[in-house]
Design a protein around this motif. Sequence first.
Motif, PDB file in Angstrom:
ATOM      1  N   GLU A   3     -27.648  32.898  21.764  1.00 14.43           N
ATOM      2  CA  GLU A   3     -26.321  33.211  22.303  1.00 14.43           C
ATOM      3  C   GLU A   3     -26.369  33.309  23.817  1.00 14.43           C
ATOM      4  O   GLU A   3     -25.504  32.779  24.515  1.00 14.43           O
ATOM      5  CB  GLU A   3     -25.854  34.528  21.697  1.00 14.43           C
ATOM      6  CG  GLU A   3     -24.396  34.838  21.963  1.00 14.43           C
ATOM      7  CD  GLU A   3     -23.993  36.079  21.206  1.00 14.43           C
ATOM      8  OE1 GLU A   3     -24.315  36.183  20.029  1.00 14.43           O
ATOM      9  OE2 GLU A   3     -23.360  36.939  21.803  1.00 14.43           O
ATOM     10  N   THR A 270     -14.483  37.056  26.869  1.00 12.83           N
ATOM     11  CA  THR A 270     -14.887  37.509  25.530  1.00 12.83           C
ATOM     12  C   THR A 270     -14.377  38.923  25.277  1.00 12.83           C
ATOM     13  O   THR A 270     -13.866  39.224  24.189  1.00 12.83           O
ATOM     14  CB  THR A 270     -16.419  37.468  25.397  1.00 12.83           C
ATOM     15  OG1 THR A 270     -16.876  36.134  25.616  1.00 12.83           O
ATOM     16  CG2 THR A 270     -16.863  37.933  24.026  1.00 12.83           C
ATOM     17  N   LYS A 279      -9.048  34.895  17.789  1.00 14.35           N
ATOM     18  CA  LYS A 279     -10.227  34.317  17.150  1.00 14.35           C
ATOM     19  C   LYS A 279      -9.983  32.816  17.036  1.00 14.35           C
ATOM     20  O   LYS A 279      -9.514  32.319  16.010  1.00 14.35           O
ATOM     21  CB  LYS A 279     -10.476  34.948  15.776  1.00 14.35           C
ATOM     22  CG  LYS A 279     -10.931  36.408  15.853  1.00 14.35           C
ATOM     23  CD  LYS A 279     -11.292  36.959  14.489  1.00 14.35           C
ATOM     24  CE  LYS A 279     -11.811  38.383  14.598  1.00 14.35           C
ATOM     25  NZ  LYS A 279     -12.195  38.931  13.269  1.00 14.35           N
ATOM     26  N   CYS A 283     -14.113  28.393  11.003  1.00 14.20           N
ATOM     27  CA  CYS A 283     -15.139  27.693  10.239  1.00 14.20           C
ATOM     28  C   CYS A 283     -14.516  26.524   9.483  1.00 14.20           C
ATOM     29  O   CYS A 283     -13.455  26.673   8.860  1.00 14.20           O
ATOM     30  CB  CYS A 283     -15.805  28.657   9.252  1.00 14.20           C
ATOM     31  SG  CYS A 283     -17.022  27.866   8.176  1.00 14.20           S
ATOM     32  N   PHE A 290     -13.755  33.265  14.337  1.00 15.26           N
ATOM     33  CA  PHE A 290     -14.628  33.977  15.260  1.00 15.26           C
ATOM     34  C   PHE A 290     -14.069  33.932  16.673  1.00 15.26           C
ATOM     35  O   PHE A 290     -13.353  33.003  17.045  1.00 15.26           O
ATOM     36  CB  PHE A 290     -16.029  33.368  15.229  1.00 15.26           C
ATOM     37  CG  PHE A 290     -16.663  33.398  13.864  1.00 15.26           C
ATOM     38  CD1 PHE A 290     -17.440  34.468  13.472  1.00 15.26           C
ATOM     39  CD2 PHE A 290     -16.438  32.360  12.966  1.00 15.26           C
ATOM     40  CE1 PHE A 290     -17.999  34.512  12.212  1.00 15.26           C
ATOM     41  CE2 PHE A 290     -16.985  32.396  11.695  1.00 15.26           C
ATOM     42  CZ  PHE A 290     -17.771  33.479  11.321  1.00 15.26           C
ATOM     43  N   ARG A 292     -16.058  33.895  19.297  1.00 13.95           N
ATOM     44  CA  ARG A 292     -17.001  33.132  20.120  1.00 13.95           C
ATOM     45  C   ARG A 292     -17.476  31.887  19.387  1.00 13.95           C
ATOM     46  O   ARG A 292     -17.717  31.924  18.180  1.00 13.95           O
ATOM     47  CB  ARG A 292     -18.222  33.982  20.468  1.00 13.95           C
ATOM     48  CG  ARG A 292     -17.938  35.204  21.297  1.00 13.95           C
ATOM     49  CD  ARG A 292     -19.243  35.839  21.723  1.00 13.95           C
ATOM     50  NE  ARG A 292     -19.039  37.092  22.420  1.00 13.95           N
ATOM     51  CZ  ARG A 292     -20.020  37.783  22.997  1.00 13.95           C
ATOM     52  NH1 ARG A 292     -21.246  37.325  22.953  1.00 13.95           N
ATOM     53  NH2 ARG A 292     -19.764  38.916  23.611  1.00 13.95           N
ATOM     54  N   GLN A 294     -20.348  30.552  19.740  1.00 12.37           N
ATOM     55  CA  GLN A 294     -21.732  30.760  19.307  1.00 12.37           C
ATOM     56  C   GLN A 294     -21.787  31.417  17.934  1.00 12.37           C
ATOM     57  O   GLN A 294     -22.631  31.085  17.103  1.00 12.37           O
ATOM     58  CB  GLN A 294     -22.483  31.649  20.307  1.00 12.37           C
ATOM     59  CG  GLN A 294     -22.530  31.065  21.714  1.00 12.37           C
ATOM     60  CD  GLN A 294     -21.455  31.644  22.593  1.00 12.37           C
ATOM     61  OE1 GLN A 294     -20.284  31.676  22.198  1.00 12.37           O
ATOM     62  NE2 GLN A 294     -21.807  32.090  23.786  1.00 12.37           N
ATOM     63  N   HIS A 295     -20.864  32.379  17.706  1.00 13.31           N
ATOM     64  CA  HIS A 295     -20.832  33.060  16.407  1.00 13.31           C
ATOM     65  C   HIS A 295     -20.423  32.097  15.300  1.00 13.31           C
ATOM     66  O   HIS A 295     -20.944  32.168  14.182  1.00 13.31           O
ATOM     67  CB  HIS A 295     -19.857  34.241  16.466  1.00 13.31           C
ATOM     68  CG  HIS A 295     -20.292  35.322  17.396  1.00 13.31           C
ATOM     69  ND1 HIS A 295     -19.491  36.399  17.726  1.00 13.31           N
ATOM     70  CD2 HIS A 295     -21.446  35.519  18.089  1.00 13.31           C
ATOM     71  CE1 HIS A 295     -20.141  37.189  18.568  1.00 13.31           C
ATOM     72  NE2 HIS A 295     -21.328  36.675  18.797  1.00 13.31           N
ATOM     73  N   ARG A 298     -23.422  29.809  14.532  1.00 13.65           N
ATOM     74  CA  ARG A 298     -24.436  30.527  13.758  1.00 13.65           C
ATOM     75  C   ARG A 298     -23.970  30.712  12.309  1.00 13.65           C
ATOM     76  O   ARG A 298     -24.754  30.556  11.366  1.00 13.65           O
ATOM     77  CB  ARG A 298     -24.705  31.878  14.415  1.00 13.65           C
ATOM     78  CG  ARG A 298     -25.851  32.644  13.802  1.00 13.65           C
ATOM     79  CD  ARG A 298     -26.225  33.823  14.682  1.00 13.65           C
ATOM     80  NE  ARG A 298     -25.081  34.714  14.898  1.00 13.65           N
ATOM     81  CZ  ARG A 298     -24.944  35.488  15.967  1.00 13.65           C
ATOM     82  NH1 ARG A 298     -25.853  35.477  16.927  1.00 13.65           N
ATOM     83  NH2 ARG A 298     -23.898  36.277  16.091  1.00 13.65           N
ATOM     84  N   HIS A 299     -22.685  31.042  12.135  1.00 11.51           N
ATOM     85  CA  HIS A 299     -22.138  31.238  10.788  1.00 11.51           C
ATOM     86  C   HIS A 299     -22.188  29.962   9.966  1.00 11.51           C
ATOM     87  O   HIS A 299     -22.512  29.996   8.767  1.00 11.51           O
ATOM     88  CB  HIS A 299     -20.689  31.737  10.891  1.00 11.51           C
ATOM     89  CG  HIS A 299     -19.905  31.576   9.626  1.00 11.51           C
ATOM     90  ND1 HIS A 299     -19.991  32.462   8.572  1.00 11.51           N
ATOM     91  CD2 HIS A 299     -19.024  30.615   9.231  1.00 11.51           C
ATOM     92  CE1 HIS A 299     -19.205  32.064   7.583  1.00 11.51           C
ATOM     93  NE2 HIS A 299     -18.600  30.944   7.960  1.00 11.51           N
ATOM     94  N   GLU A 320     -31.857  31.009  13.523  1.00 12.13           N
ATOM     95  CA  GLU A 320     -31.562  31.617  14.821  1.00 12.13           C
ATOM     96  C   GLU A 320     -32.819  31.671  15.679  1.00 12.13           C
ATOM     97  O   GLU A 320     -33.907  31.946  15.182  1.00 12.13           O
ATOM     98  CB  GLU A 320     -31.011  33.034  14.640  1.00 12.13           C
ATOM     99  CG  GLU A 320     -29.702  33.091  13.875  1.00 12.13           C
ATOM    100  CD  GLU A 320     -29.200  34.518  13.720  1.00 12.13           C
ATOM    101  OE1 GLU A 320     -29.463  35.333  14.638  1.00 12.13           O
ATOM    102  OE2 GLU A 320     -28.576  34.821  12.698  1.00 12.13           O
TER     103      GLU A 320
END
Length: 385
Positions: A3, A270, A279, A283, A290, A292, A294-295, A298-299, A320
């Motif tokens: 991140e 942020t 948000k 996804c 999300f 961010r 980055q989140h 990652r998800h 990660e």
Amino acid sequence: MEESEESEELREVKEESEELREVEEESEELREVKEESEELREVKEESEELREVEEEHHVQPGGKPLSRSKTKQTFLKKRRAKKSFTCTQCGNSFTTKQCLERHMMIHTGEKPFSCDQCGTSFKRSANLKEHIKIHTGEKPFTCDQCGKSFKRSEHLNRHMRIHTGEKPFSCDHCGKTFLSSSDLKKHLRVHTKEKPYSCSVCGKSFSQLQALKVHQKTHTGVREYMCFECGKTFITAGSLKQHQRIHTGEKPYKCSHCDERFSESSSRKTHERIHTGEKAFKCSHCDNRFSRSQHLKRHERIHTGEKPYKCSHCDKRFSESSSLKTHERIHSGEKPHTCDQCGKSFTIKSALKLHMKIHTVEKPHHCSLRSRPDGREQGRKNRRQ
């Protein structure tokens, strides 16, 4: 870890985007300026010639003036007759031989005007003249609001929108607005997930050319910017500038909803999502959203099963980079988290926190002892008979 790497990348891109855009998009912008100038010149020439034709037909003594439409038709015939120089490659016609010769360079790729500083070549001397300003540092166009200077008037016009608040370019997907069309184009890649720029060394892809250039320096090891306070080196000037705020304590970015201040504009942005509840990153596999990117990234690995981070000591892989870093401590024996009470060290912070309870939490079955007159110790409370 991942991140922070990505946020650093984005921060560098944001802080240096204006200067980098001037360099990277120079040829494209110069071509646009050239085309616009050529069009404007032709329009001006046509207007002047049309006016001459109108005057010629309307001022003849004893003659009947022609109508506007007939005048224009006469003009167009003359204009077409004058455009006698035609490109054999694409069919475009030009009024002069010089214009045709200049146009032919598009097809031949000829660039006769070279910069004696860096060797970059151009089709036109005017384009070379503009380019040389990069080396001389000449910035003749100055903002009357903040005093910032620019190499080109177009860049000043774009900059002025910061002061006026004008954001004429809007995203059709989320409604977000931007100062320039290039910023909108880059933003759209958030929705399309397009990453057209790939690293030739490791294959990692990026949505912005500047981000790729910054990333490539991680392979070359070039870190030309050094902090004179602590000696730490950085890949870009933007990274150094950001780092120096650790020493100065400068936090120039203030939240528009509260008094919180930040050293990075991205951190403020942020943070402000806490107030707005925005948000923006959804996804593509489920309905989770999300704040961010980055989140989200990652998800989405939960759905794809992607594990891009491989241990350099064994074949184990991780989703990660932080998990990889923690795992590699098993091989290296590194234990960076140390107890300040007894000096015992641990590989992960959570293990240290668990250990600290030994020092801070009272043991429930501990019995305080005191001395008896005969020298023996007994419990504070006498045992019941």
